[in-house]
Design an enzyme around this catalytic site. Structure first.
Site, short mmCIF file in Angstrom:
data_model
loop_
_atom_site.label_atom_id
_atom_site.label_comp_id
_atom_site.label_asym_id
_atom_site.label_seq_id
_atom_site.Cartn_x
_atom_site.Cartn_y
_atom_site.Cartn_z
N ARG A 31 37.56 31.81 31.44
CA ARG A 31 38.09 31.63 32.80
C ARG A 31 38.82 30.30 32.79
NH1 ARG A 31 35.16 32.53 38.56
NH2 ARG A 31 35.71 34.64 37.91
N HIS A 48 43.09 38.81 36.97
CA HIS A 48 41.64 39.01 36.90
C HIS A 48 41.37 40.47 36.51
CE1 HIS A 48 37.57 38.02 37.37
NE2 HIS A 48 37.47 37.82 38.67
N GLN A 82 38.02 42.28 37.14
CA GLN A 82 37.84 42.58 38.56
C GLN A 82 38.58 43.88 38.91
OE1 GLN A 82 36.06 40.59 41.06
NE2 GLN A 82 36.26 42.60 42.00
N ASP A 128 41.67 38.89 49.50
CA ASP A 128 41.12 37.80 48.68
C ASP A 128 41.24 36.53 49.52
OD1 ASP A 128 40.26 36.21 46.55
OD2 ASP A 128 42.05 36.51 45.32
N CYS A 132 36.84 40.89 46.28
CA CYS A 132 36.28 40.48 44.99
C CYS A 132 35.09 39.53 45.16
CB CYS A 132 37.35 39.82 44.15
SG CYS A 132 38.08 38.35 44.91
N ARG A 184 31.12 45.12 38.59
CA ARG A 184 31.66 44.12 37.65
C ARG A 184 30.94 44.21 36.30
NH1 ARG A 184 34.33 39.59 38.91
NH2 ARG A 184 34.44 39.57 36.65
#
Ligand code: CP
Ligand code: NVA
Length: 298
Positions: free
Chosen positions: A94, A121, A124, A213, A253, A281
């Site tokens: 990340r 991502h 995700q 988001d 998310c 996930r």
């Protein structure tokens, strides 16, 4: 060597293959192997879901916070990737700058997986597709509305939807919408159907899935005041969800900034699937790692 830096590193068929793997009892393809997980930013879901995915594949996850290794400061992304390739069967990272992932992938002896960058991502997006498929028993022909920032999460999800035949309707304020290059990348996928508007209701009307988001990402906190003003009118609330299709679900998310991009009533309401999505996930991460590791085996 296959890497997963963005969801369109997979073909449409491969995305479907990963979604099938997500529902299968895992082979212990990582038995006796480690997976390195590097985090330049905080994480709850990604760290836990990916660590547990590695365990379920028989492997041993080693998570490291950036302050311990300082990617690009203490040593280069290339040196980190080459060293870790000697110990691990895969590397997840990340990072703030997507380029660091590309630099690691360019020299890594094992698959590199994007655990969130400024650009995307993909794990995700896989979990989101899994959640949608579980809900509707299909993907192709559905419509997903995205309300708010065309964030890293939005970018991967739009590509993922195009790959599986989900129409994408975006509502983004000016300055926070996809660039022409973003739209070209989605539209390069055969069958892609993506449209952008500046009105949340227009995007959400009749949609099967509504997603959003946070208005500012980790690392963008200094822009919060400006962004809160820019995103007025882009909050997903119960009234907006009423404009969606009868069976529509809400995805996010997480973490959520309640009262900004999404209201409490929407998150806690009957359409919300955000905790199923969070659980998925783990299944998505396990399937993606399984796919990549299996691909390496002779
Ligand atoms: N959705 C997501 O990536 O959550 P974390 O930042 O907690 O990992
Ligand atoms: N766009 C958010 C997603 C967090 C999972 C961020 O980058 O902080």
């Amino acid at each position: 060597m296959r890497h997963l830096l963005e969801i369109d590193d997979l073909s449409a068929d491969e995305v479907h293959e990963v979604l099938v793997l997500a529902g299968e009892r895992p082979d212990l393809v990582l038995a006796g192997h480690g997976v390195a997980l590097l985090f330049e930013k905080p994480s709850l879901r990604t760290r836990h879901s990916t660590e547990m995915a590695v365990v379920q594949l028989g492997g041993h996850p080693v998570s490291v916070r950036a302050d311990e290794i300082s990617i690009g400061v203490r040593e280069t992304p290339e040196d980190i990737a080459r060293a870790l390739s000697g110990y691990h069967a895969a590397i997840g990272a990340r990072v703030f700058e997507h380029q660091k992932l590309e630099r690691m992938a360019a020299v890594s002896g094992v698959p590199v997986v994007n655990l969130l960058s400024d650009e995307g991502h993909p794990l995700q997006a896989l979990a989101d597709l899994l959640t949608i498929q579980q809900e509707f028993a299909t993907l192709s022909g559905l419509t997903l509305a995205w309300v708010g920032d065309y964030s890293n999460v939005a970018r991967s999800l739009a590509l993922a939807c195009a790959l599986v035949g989900i129409r994408v309707r975006l509502a983004c304020p000016s300055g926070y919408a996809p660039t022409d290059a973003d739209l070209d990348r989605v539209r390069a996928i055969p069958g892609a159907d993506i449209e952008v508007s500046s009105y949340a209701v227009e995007a959400v009307k009749g949609a099967d899935v509504v997603s959003t988001d946070t208005w500012y990402a980790m690392g963008q906190e200094a822009e919060a005041v400006v962004r809160r003003r820019a995103f007025e009118g882009f909050t997903v609330d119960g009234a907006l969800l009423e404009q969606a299709g009868e069976r529509a679900i809400l995805l996010h998310c997480l973490p959520a900034h309640r009262g900004e991009e999404v209201t409490e009533d929407a998150l806690e309401g009957p359409r919300s699937r955000v905790f199923v999505q969070a659980t998925n996930r783990m299944h998505a991460a396990r399937a993606a790692l399984w796919f990549l590791i299996r691909d390496m085996q002779p």
